[in-house]
Design a protein around this motif. Sequence first.
Motif, PDB file in Angstrom:
ATOM      1  N   LEU A  52       0.833   9.346  -5.776  1.00  0.00           N
ATOM      2  CA  LEU A  52       1.126  10.844  -5.286  1.00  0.00           C
ATOM      3  C   LEU A  52       2.487  11.340  -5.683  1.00  0.00           C
ATOM      4  O   LEU A  52       2.789  12.367  -5.373  1.00  0.00           O
ATOM      5  CB  LEU A  52       1.079  10.797  -3.823  1.00  0.00           C
ATOM      6  N   GLU A  53       2.947  10.636  -6.469  1.00  0.00           N
ATOM      7  CA  GLU A  53       4.532  10.953  -6.877  1.00  0.00           C
ATOM      8  C   GLU A  53       5.498  11.423  -5.935  1.00  0.00           C
ATOM      9  O   GLU A  53       5.986  12.663  -6.242  1.00  0.00           O
ATOM     10  CB  GLU A  53       4.090  11.867  -8.125  1.00  0.00           C
ATOM     11  N   VAL A  54       5.508  10.718  -4.741  1.00  0.00           N
ATOM     12  CA  VAL A  54       6.532  11.348  -3.826  1.00  0.00           C
ATOM     13  C   VAL A  54       7.525  10.557  -3.714  1.00  0.00           C
ATOM     14  O   VAL A  54       8.633  10.822  -3.356  1.00  0.00           O
ATOM     15  CB  VAL A  54       5.835  11.087  -2.456  1.00  0.00           C
ATOM     16  N   CYS A 105       0.808  -1.265  -0.029  1.00  0.00           N
ATOM     17  CA  CYS A 105       0.058   0.027   0.155  1.00  0.00           C
ATOM     18  C   CYS A 105       0.905   1.203  -0.041  1.00  0.00           C
ATOM     19  O   CYS A 105       0.588   2.255  -0.483  1.00  0.00           O
ATOM     20  CB  CYS A 105      -0.885   0.000   1.269  1.00  0.00           C
ATOM     21  N   SER A 106       2.036   1.332   0.707  1.00  0.00           N
ATOM     22  CA  SER A 106       2.557   2.422   0.814  1.00  0.00           C
ATOM     23  C   SER A 106       3.486   2.729  -0.581  1.00  0.00           C
ATOM     24  O   SER A 106       3.509   3.599  -1.230  1.00  0.00           O
ATOM     25  CB  SER A 106       3.837   2.166   1.879  1.00  0.00           C
ATOM     26  N   LYS A 107       3.991   1.435  -1.260  1.00  0.00           N
ATOM     27  CA  LYS A 107       4.364   1.635  -2.559  1.00  0.00           C
ATOM     28  C   LYS A 107       3.538   2.160  -3.690  1.00  0.00           C
ATOM     29  O   LYS A 107       3.774   3.176  -4.359  1.00  0.00           O
ATOM     30  CB  LYS A 107       5.026   0.502  -3.141  1.00  0.00           C
ATOM     31  N   GLN A 108       2.177   1.793  -3.504  1.00  0.00           N
ATOM     32  CA  GLN A 108       1.421   2.230  -4.546  1.00  0.00           C
ATOM     33  C   GLN A 108       0.844   3.459  -4.327  1.00  0.00           C
ATOM     34  O   GLN A 108       0.817   4.413  -5.291  1.00  0.00           O
ATOM     35  CB  GLN A 108      -0.039   1.267  -4.558  1.00  0.00           C
ATOM     36  N   LEU A 109       0.964   4.119  -2.974  1.00  0.00           N
ATOM     37  CA  LEU A 109       0.430   5.532  -2.640  1.00  0.00           C
ATOM     38  C   LEU A 109       1.352   6.241  -2.971  1.00  0.00           C
ATOM     39  O   LEU A 109       1.402   7.556  -3.332  1.00  0.00           O
ATOM     40  CB  LEU A 109       0.262   5.524  -1.101  1.00  0.00           C
ATOM     41  N   GLN A 110       2.869   6.119  -2.833  1.00  0.00           N
ATOM     42  CA  GLN A 110       4.028   6.818  -3.352  1.00  0.00           C
ATOM     43  C   GLN A 110       4.030   6.883  -4.572  1.00  0.00           C
ATOM     44  O   GLN A 110       4.337   8.089  -5.434  1.00  0.00           O
ATOM     45  CB  GLN A 110       5.278   6.034  -2.800  1.00  0.00           C
ATOM     46  N   ILE A 111       3.736   5.875  -5.820  1.00  0.00           N
ATOM     47  CA  ILE A 111       3.574   6.100  -7.091  1.00  0.00           C
ATOM     48  C   ILE A 111       2.334   6.848  -7.480  1.00  0.00           C
ATOM     49  O   ILE A 111       2.471   7.730  -8.364  1.00  0.00           O
ATOM     50  CB  ILE A 111       3.412   4.517  -7.610  1.00  0.00           C
TER      51      ILE A 111
END
Length: 96
Positions: free
Chosen positions: A86-88, A78-84
């Motif tokens: 939200l482009e963080v 989930c963290s990796k997908q959110l980073q992708i």
Amino acid sequence: MLIHRYRFPLHPRPFKVPLVIAVTFTVVCFFIVGLSLYSDPWNTGRSCVLTLTGVPVYYVTIKRYRLPRRLRRIFDYCSKQLQILLEVAQQEVKTY
């Protein structure tokens, strides 16, 4: 900032703020919160409770070494997908 300065005095910092400014800022922030609690305790209390609900989320997602492996993998995904999304996350290949 005050705690960081006390615990890690030798760490390099991009800029330094005088201690007087840091202490003054902290005192003013506590004064504003205290005055808000005094003048409107119901709304300010609800806001503080809402803010403090982030503490369990922090411990579940950041301090996850105590969680079962399966749950850690779910949080990592989930963290990796959110980073992708939200482009963080930093790009692996420079495109410019």
